[in-house]
Design an enzyme around this catalytic site. Structure first.
Site, PDB file in Angstrom:
ATOM      1  N   GLU A  40       0.842  -1.193   0.058  1.00 52.95           N
ATOM      2  CA  GLU A  40      -0.254  -0.016  -0.065  1.00 52.95           C
ATOM      3  C   GLU A  40       0.856   1.290   0.010  1.00 52.95           C
ATOM      4  O   GLU A  40       2.118   1.219   0.613  1.00 52.95           O
ATOM      5  CB  GLU A  40      -0.798  -0.072   1.313  1.00 52.95           C
ATOM      6  CG  GLU A  40      -1.980   0.991   1.409  1.00 52.95           C
ATOM      7  CD  GLU A  40      -2.769   1.152   2.527  1.00 52.95           C
ATOM      8  OE1 GLU A  40      -3.518   1.700   2.704  1.00 52.95           O
ATOM      9  OE2 GLU A  40      -2.396   0.383   3.440  1.00 52.95           O
ATOM     10  N   LYS A 114      -9.363   1.900  -2.738  1.00 50.98           N
ATOM     11  CA  LYS A 114      -9.848   1.484  -1.413  1.00 50.98           C
ATOM     12  C   LYS A 114     -11.046   1.700  -0.759  1.00 50.98           C
ATOM     13  O   LYS A 114     -11.539   3.083  -0.690  1.00 50.98           O
ATOM     14  CB  LYS A 114      -8.695   1.982  -0.397  1.00 50.98           C
ATOM     15  CG  LYS A 114      -8.888   1.128   0.970  1.00 50.98           C
ATOM     16  CD  LYS A 114      -7.731   1.888   1.777  1.00 50.98           C
ATOM     17  CE  LYS A 114      -7.677   1.158   3.100  1.00 50.98           C
ATOM     18  NZ  LYS A 114      -6.320   1.569   4.047  1.00 50.98           N
ATOM     19  N   CYS A 155      -5.400  -3.343   2.515  1.00 54.01           N
ATOM     20  CA  CYS A 155      -5.159  -2.852   3.928  1.00 54.01           C
ATOM     21  C   CYS A 155      -6.429  -3.202   4.598  1.00 54.01           C
ATOM     22  O   CYS A 155      -7.201  -4.395   4.771  1.00 54.01           O
ATOM     23  CB  CYS A 155      -4.631  -1.587   4.128  1.00 54.01           C
ATOM     24  SG  CYS A 155      -3.682  -1.609   5.805  1.00 54.01           S
TER      25      CYS A 155
END
Length: 276
Positions: A40, A114, A155
Protein backbone atom coordinates in the site's frame (compact mmCIF):
# COMPACT_ATOMS: atom_id res chain seq x y z
CA UNK A 1 3.81 -19.38 -11.32
CA UNK A 2 6.35 -17.66 -9.09
CA UNK A 3 5.09 -14.56 -7.30
CA UNK A 4 7.22 -12.02 -5.44
CA UNK A 5 5.95 -9.83 -2.59
CA UNK A 6 8.05 -6.68 -2.12
CA UNK A 7 8.35 -5.61 1.52
CA UNK A 8 9.75 -2.11 1.94
CA UNK A 9 9.97 0.90 4.23
CA UNK A 10 8.69 3.71 2.04
CA UNK A 11 9.54 7.30 2.90
CA UNK A 12 7.58 10.41 1.95
CA UNK A 13 9.75 10.94 -1.17
CA UNK A 14 8.08 9.41 -4.28
CA UNK A 15 11.24 9.50 -6.42
CA UNK A 16 13.29 7.72 -3.77
CA UNK A 17 10.60 5.07 -3.31
CA UNK A 18 10.30 4.47 -7.04
CA UNK A 19 14.05 3.87 -7.33
CA UNK A 20 14.22 1.52 -4.33
CA UNK A 21 11.18 -0.56 -5.22
CA UNK A 22 12.13 -0.71 -8.90
CA UNK A 23 15.47 -2.24 -7.92
CA UNK A 24 13.66 -4.93 -5.92
CA UNK A 25 11.28 -5.59 -8.83
CA UNK A 26 14.28 -6.12 -11.12
CA UNK A 27 15.81 -8.55 -8.62
CA UNK A 28 12.54 -10.47 -8.33
CA UNK A 29 12.23 -10.73 -12.10
CA UNK A 30 15.82 -11.97 -12.31
CA UNK A 31 14.88 -14.63 -9.74
CA UNK A 32 12.12 -15.85 -12.06
CA UNK A 33 9.05 -14.10 -10.67
CA UNK A 34 6.43 -13.34 -13.31
CA UNK A 35 4.00 -11.65 -10.90
CA UNK A 36 5.43 -9.00 -8.56
CA UNK A 37 3.50 -7.16 -5.86
CA UNK A 38 4.22 -3.94 -3.95
CA UNK A 39 2.59 -2.68 -0.70
CA UNK A 40 0.00 0.00 0.00
CA UNK A 41 1.04 3.64 -0.66
CA UNK A 42 4.19 2.54 -2.44
CA UNK A 43 4.83 6.07 -3.68
CA UNK A 44 4.55 8.15 -0.51
CA UNK A 45 3.90 7.25 3.12
CA UNK A 46 3.17 10.52 4.89
CA UNK A 47 0.88 11.83 7.63
CA UNK A 48 1.33 15.46 6.49
CA UNK A 49 -1.42 16.82 4.25
CA UNK A 50 0.81 19.78 3.38
CA UNK A 51 3.60 17.51 2.20
CA UNK A 52 1.20 15.29 0.27
CA UNK A 53 -0.20 18.33 -1.53
CA UNK A 54 3.34 19.26 -2.55
CA UNK A 55 4.50 15.87 -3.88
CA UNK A 56 1.45 13.87 -4.98
CA UNK A 57 0.19 13.93 -8.58
CA UNK A 58 -2.97 13.08 -10.50
CA UNK A 59 -2.88 9.63 -12.08
CA UNK A 60 -2.36 10.96 -15.61
CA UNK A 61 0.80 12.78 -14.53
CA UNK A 62 2.11 10.43 -11.83
CA UNK A 63 5.78 9.60 -12.38
CA UNK A 64 5.59 6.53 -10.14
CA UNK A 65 2.83 4.87 -12.13
CA UNK A 66 4.54 5.72 -15.42
CA UNK A 67 7.80 4.29 -14.10
CA UNK A 68 6.19 1.00 -13.11
CA UNK A 69 4.39 0.71 -16.45
CA UNK A 70 7.69 1.14 -18.27
CA UNK A 71 9.38 -1.39 -15.98
CA UNK A 72 6.65 -4.02 -16.44
CA UNK A 73 7.04 -3.77 -20.21
CA UNK A 74 10.84 -3.91 -20.01
CA UNK A 75 10.82 -7.00 -17.78
CA UNK A 76 7.70 -8.62 -19.32
CA UNK A 77 6.12 -9.19 -15.91
CA UNK A 78 2.73 -8.63 -14.29
CA UNK A 79 2.80 -6.00 -11.54
CA UNK A 80 0.36 -5.38 -8.72
CA UNK A 81 1.04 -1.87 -7.47
CA UNK A 82 -0.52 -2.28 -4.04
CA UNK A 83 -1.62 1.31 -4.04
CA UNK A 84 -0.52 4.84 -4.86
CA UNK A 85 -1.68 7.98 -3.12
CA UNK A 86 -3.02 10.19 -5.90
CA UNK A 87 -4.62 13.58 -6.23
CA UNK A 88 -8.21 13.72 -7.47
CA UNK A 89 -10.54 16.41 -8.76
CA UNK A 90 -12.81 16.09 -5.73
CA UNK A 91 -14.05 19.45 -4.47
CA UNK A 92 -12.85 18.69 -0.94
CA UNK A 93 -9.33 17.93 -2.16
CA UNK A 94 -9.19 14.40 -0.82
CA UNK A 95 -6.86 11.87 -2.45
CA UNK A 96 -7.46 8.40 -3.86
CA UNK A 97 -5.78 5.33 -2.39
CA UNK A 98 -5.65 3.43 -5.69
CA UNK A 99 -4.37 -0.03 -6.61
CA UNK A 100 -3.22 -0.95 -10.13
CA UNK A 101 -2.69 -4.18 -12.06
CA UNK A 102 -0.21 -3.73 -14.91
CA UNK A 103 0.30 -6.35 -17.63
CA UNK A 104 3.61 -7.31 -19.34
CA UNK A 105 3.04 -4.74 -22.08
CA UNK A 106 2.94 -1.96 -19.48
CA UNK A 107 -0.81 -1.39 -19.80
CA UNK A 108 -3.00 -0.82 -16.74
CA UNK A 109 -5.65 -3.54 -16.88
CA UNK A 110 -7.47 -2.83 -13.60
CA UNK A 111 -7.82 -0.06 -11.02
CA UNK A 112 -9.31 -0.26 -7.55
CA UNK A 113 -9.88 2.54 -5.02
CA UNK A 114 -9.81 1.45 -1.37
CA UNK A 115 -13.37 1.16 -0.11
CA UNK A 116 -13.01 0.98 3.68
CA UNK A 117 -11.31 3.89 5.43
CA UNK A 118 -9.07 3.36 8.48
CA UNK A 119 -10.82 5.66 10.97
CA UNK A 120 -9.84 4.13 14.32
CA UNK A 121 -8.52 4.79 17.81
CA UNK A 122 -6.03 1.96 18.29
CA UNK A 123 -4.57 3.46 21.48
CA UNK A 124 -4.71 6.84 23.20
CA UNK A 125 -1.61 7.89 21.25
CA UNK A 126 -2.29 6.05 17.99
CA UNK A 127 -5.35 7.29 16.11
CA UNK A 128 -6.06 7.45 12.39
CA UNK A 129 -8.66 9.27 10.31
CA UNK A 130 -7.96 8.07 6.79
CA UNK A 131 -11.22 9.52 5.50
CA UNK A 132 -9.98 13.05 6.34
CA UNK A 133 -7.41 12.80 3.55
CA UNK A 134 -8.73 10.04 1.29
CA UNK A 135 -12.12 9.52 -0.28
CA UNK A 136 -13.43 5.95 -0.24
CA UNK A 137 -13.95 3.96 -3.40
CA UNK A 138 -17.35 2.56 -4.28
CA UNK A 139 -16.67 -0.38 -6.59
CA UNK A 140 -15.02 -3.77 -6.09
CA UNK A 141 -12.70 -5.06 -8.82
CA UNK A 142 -11.35 -8.31 -10.21
CA UNK A 143 -8.54 -8.69 -12.75
CA UNK A 144 -8.29 -11.71 -15.09
CA UNK A 145 -4.72 -12.88 -15.74
CA UNK A 146 -3.18 -15.98 -17.37
CA UNK A 147 -2.38 -17.39 -13.90
CA UNK A 148 -5.78 -16.78 -12.30
CA UNK A 149 -8.30 -14.06 -11.55
CA UNK A 150 -7.18 -11.50 -8.99
CA UNK A 151 -9.48 -9.95 -6.41
CA UNK A 152 -8.30 -6.49 -5.38
CA UNK A 153 -8.40 -4.96 -1.92
CA UNK A 154 -6.23 -2.72 0.28
CA UNK A 155 -5.25 -3.02 3.94
CA UNK A 156 -8.25 -2.16 6.20
CA UNK A 157 -10.55 -3.84 3.67
CA UNK A 158 -9.34 -7.16 5.14
CA UNK A 159 -11.68 -6.70 8.13
CA UNK A 160 -14.77 -6.82 5.90
CA UNK A 161 -15.32 -10.44 4.93
CA UNK A 162 -18.28 -9.73 2.66
CA UNK A 163 -16.00 -7.95 0.17
CA UNK A 164 -13.83 -11.05 -0.27
CA UNK A 165 -16.81 -13.36 -0.57
CA UNK A 166 -18.17 -11.12 -3.33
CA UNK A 167 -14.79 -11.14 -5.08
CA UNK A 168 -14.51 -14.94 -4.89
CA UNK A 169 -18.06 -15.48 -6.08
CA UNK A 170 -17.30 -13.15 -9.02
CA UNK A 171 -14.40 -15.43 -10.01
CA UNK A 172 -11.40 -14.33 -7.93
CA UNK A 173 -8.88 -17.09 -7.16
CA UNK A 174 -6.06 -14.96 -5.75
CA UNK A 175 -6.90 -12.20 -3.26
CA UNK A 176 -4.51 -9.25 -2.96
CA UNK A 177 -4.22 -7.38 0.34
CA UNK A 178 -1.39 -4.81 0.06
CA UNK A 179 -1.03 -3.04 3.37
CA UNK A 180 0.60 -0.53 5.70
CA UNK A 181 -0.71 -2.21 8.87
CA UNK A 182 -0.09 -0.64 12.26
CA UNK A 183 2.27 -2.57 14.60
CA UNK A 184 -0.38 -2.92 17.34
CA UNK A 185 -3.17 -4.29 15.17
CA UNK A 186 -0.68 -6.16 13.01
CA UNK A 187 0.64 -8.18 15.92
CA UNK A 188 -2.87 -8.96 17.12
CA UNK A 189 -4.83 -9.52 13.92
CA UNK A 190 -2.84 -9.48 10.65
CA UNK A 191 -2.16 -13.18 10.16
CA UNK A 192 -5.51 -14.29 11.57
CA UNK A 193 -7.48 -12.03 9.24
CA UNK A 194 -5.53 -13.07 6.15
CA UNK A 195 -5.85 -16.77 6.94
CA UNK A 196 -9.58 -16.34 7.54
CA UNK A 197 -10.08 -14.66 4.17
CA UNK A 198 -8.27 -17.56 2.46
CA UNK A 199 -10.20 -20.24 4.32
CA UNK A 200 -13.59 -18.60 3.71
CA UNK A 201 -13.06 -18.29 -0.03
CA UNK A 202 -10.67 -21.09 -1.01
CA UNK A 203 -8.39 -18.44 -2.53
CA UNK A 204 -4.71 -17.74 -2.32
CA UNK A 205 -4.07 -14.55 -0.34
CA UNK A 206 -1.02 -12.45 -1.22
CA UNK A 207 -0.34 -9.54 1.10
CA UNK A 208 2.69 -7.31 0.40
CA UNK A 209 3.33 -5.03 3.37
CA UNK A 210 5.13 -1.90 4.45
CA UNK A 211 7.47 -2.40 7.41
CA UNK A 212 9.48 -0.53 9.99
CA UNK A 213 9.84 3.18 10.80
CA UNK A 214 9.11 5.42 7.83
CA UNK A 215 11.29 8.48 7.34
CA UNK A 216 9.29 11.69 7.12
CA UNK A 217 10.71 15.03 6.00
CA UNK A 218 7.62 16.74 7.42
CA UNK A 219 5.40 15.72 10.31
CA UNK A 220 5.20 12.55 12.40
CA UNK A 221 6.90 9.31 11.41
CA UNK A 222 4.74 6.23 10.95
CA UNK A 223 5.58 2.67 11.94
CA UNK A 224 4.21 -0.42 10.21
CA UNK A 225 4.04 -4.12 11.01
CA UNK A 226 5.68 -5.82 8.03
CA UNK A 227 5.26 -9.62 7.77
CA UNK A 228 4.21 -9.81 4.13
CA UNK A 229 2.29 -13.07 3.93
CA UNK A 230 1.34 -15.63 1.31
CA UNK A 231 -1.54 -17.89 2.37
CA UNK A 232 -2.72 -21.05 0.62
CA UNK A 233 -6.38 -21.69 -0.29
CA UNK A 234 -6.45 -24.11 2.67
CA UNK A 235 -5.35 -21.34 5.06
CA UNK A 236 -1.70 -22.36 5.47
CA UNK A 237 1.04 -19.74 5.75
CA UNK A 238 3.31 -20.40 2.77
CA UNK A 239 5.74 -17.53 3.37
CA UNK A 240 6.27 -14.74 5.93
CA UNK A 241 8.44 -11.72 5.21
CA UNK A 242 9.21 -11.04 8.89
CA UNK A 243 9.94 -7.49 10.11
CA UNK A 244 12.77 -6.54 7.73
CA UNK A 245 12.78 -5.17 4.20
CA UNK A 246 13.09 -7.82 1.52
CA UNK A 247 11.26 -9.94 -1.02
CA UNK A 248 9.05 -12.97 -0.38
CA UNK A 249 8.97 -15.55 -3.18
CA UNK A 250 6.13 -18.07 -3.39
CA UNK A 251 4.91 -20.61 -5.94
CA UNK A 252 1.24 -20.34 -6.89
CA UNK A 253 -0.48 -23.52 -8.13
CA UNK A 254 -3.90 -22.88 -9.66
CA UNK A 255 -4.91 -26.49 -8.96
CA UNK A 256 -4.74 -25.80 -5.21
CA UNK A 257 -7.71 -23.42 -5.50
CA UNK A 258 -9.88 -26.04 -7.20
CA UNK A 259 -8.82 -28.68 -4.69
CA UNK A 260 -9.70 -26.54 -1.65
CA UNK A 261 -13.08 -25.66 -3.13
CA UNK A 262 -13.88 -29.30 -3.91
CA UNK A 263 -13.23 -30.21 -0.28
CA UNK A 264 -15.38 -27.42 1.13
CA UNK A 265 -17.72 -25.85 -1.43
CA UNK A 266 -18.82 -23.05 0.90
CA UNK A 267 -18.99 -20.44 -1.87
CA UNK A 268 -22.04 -22.25 -3.23
CA UNK A 269 -23.80 -22.77 0.08
CA UNK A 270 -25.20 -19.29 0.75
CA UNK A 271 -28.69 -19.19 2.24
CA UNK A 272 -31.13 -16.33 2.49
CA UNK A 273 -32.26 -15.62 6.03
CA UNK A 274 -34.34 -13.17 7.99
CA UNK A 275 -33.36 -10.85 10.80
CA UNK A 276 -31.93 -10.33 13.22
Amino acid sequence: MLAALIQTTSSDDPRENLARISARIREAANDGASFILTPEVSNCLSLSREHQDAVLQHEAHDLTLAGYQKLAAELSVWLSIGSLALKTDDADGRYANRSFVIDPTGAVTTRYDKIHMFDVDVTKDETYRESDGYRPGTRAAIAPTPFGTLGLSICYDVRFAYLYRALAQAGAEILLVPAAFSPVTGKAHWESLLRARAIETGCYVLAAAQTGTHRASVGKQRKTHGHSLAISPWGEVLADGGPEEGTVLVEIDHAEVAQARRKIAALGHDRNFEGP
